[in-house]
Design a protein around this motif. Structure first.
Motif, PDB file in Angstrom:
ATOM      1  N   LEU A   1      -3.828  10.533   3.970  1.00 28.05           N
ATOM      2  CA  LEU A   1      -4.635   9.321   4.080  1.00 28.05           C
ATOM      3  C   LEU A   1      -5.970   9.615   4.762  1.00 28.05           C
TER       4      LEU A   1
ATOM      5  N   ARG B   1      -8.207  11.208   2.281  1.00 28.40           N
ATOM      6  CA  ARG B   1      -8.704  10.212   1.325  1.00 28.40           C
ATOM      7  C   ARG B   1      -9.870   9.433   1.933  1.00 28.40           C
TER       8      ARG B   1
ATOM      9  N   MET C   1      -5.978   4.583  -3.770  1.00 27.80           N
ATOM     10  CA  MET C   1      -6.294   3.630  -2.705  1.00 27.80           C
ATOM     11  C   MET C   1      -7.791   3.523  -2.474  1.00 27.80           C
TER      12      MET C   1
ATOM     13  N   ILE D   1      -1.869   7.468  -3.004  1.00 30.23           N
ATOM     14  CA  ILE D   1      -3.015   7.609  -2.107  1.00 30.23           C
ATOM     15  C   ILE D   1      -4.300   7.822  -2.896  1.00 30.23           C
TER      16      ILE D   1
ATOM     17  N   ASP E   1       0.814  -1.219   0.000  1.00 27.82           N
ATOM     18  CA  ASP E   1       0.000   0.000   0.000  1.00 27.82           C
ATOM     19  C   ASP E   1       0.844   1.264   0.000  1.00 27.82           C
ATOM     20  N   GLU E   2       2.048   1.198   0.564  1.00 28.71           N
ATOM     21  CA  GLU E   2       2.909   2.381   0.563  1.00 28.71           C
ATOM     22  C   GLU E   2       3.362   2.725  -0.852  1.00 28.71           C
TER      23      GLU E   2
ATOM     24  N   GLU F   1      -3.351   1.634   5.841  1.00 29.18           N
ATOM     25  CA  GLU F   1      -2.105   2.385   5.787  1.00 29.18           C
ATOM     26  C   GLU F   1      -2.081   3.471   6.867  1.00 29.18           C
TER      27      GLU F   1
ATOM     28  N   ARG G   1       1.875  12.090   5.417  1.00 25.50           N
ATOM     29  CA  ARG G   1       1.199  10.973   4.750  1.00 25.50           C
ATOM     30  C   ARG G   1      -0.102  10.644   5.474  1.00 25.50           C
TER      31      ARG G   1
ATOM     32  N   ALA H   1      -6.544   2.683   2.408  1.00 24.37           N
ATOM     33  CA  ALA H   1      -6.141   3.928   3.062  1.00 24.37           C
ATOM     34  C   ALA H   1      -6.251   3.814   4.575  1.00 24.37           C
TER      35      ALA H   1
END
Length: 82
Positions: free
Chosen positions: A48, A51, A12, A9, A4-5, A20, A44, A17
């Protein structure tokens, strides 16, 4: 680095998300991350969170559209909490 990294984003799913974001939060809470890495993780995490918020808003709108009667009025379901 997790799979996922590597994923942008913006691509995702909500579940990706959230997973993560959970990893980011745990890393920050551990206190074992150097300052520069903490800043990167915090940024990050913020992206996330945004998102996830956007995906939840999209889902809420879809539910609202689905729960309308034939005349377009809400079908008696309570709105989702923001």
């Amino acid at each position: 680095m997790t799979k996922d990294e590597d994923l942008p984003i913006a691509k995702m799913s909500f579940e990706q998300a959230m997973a993560e974001l959970d990893r980011v939060v745990h890393a920050l809470e551990s206190g074992d991350v150097p300052l520069e890495e903490s800043i990167r993780l915090y940024e990050r995490g913020a992206a996330l969170r945004e998102r996830c918020s956007r995906k939840l808003a999209e889902a809420e709108e879809k539910v609202r559209l689905i729960t309308r009667d034939d005349s377009g009025r809400p079908d008696g379901l309570a709105p989702l909490d923001p």
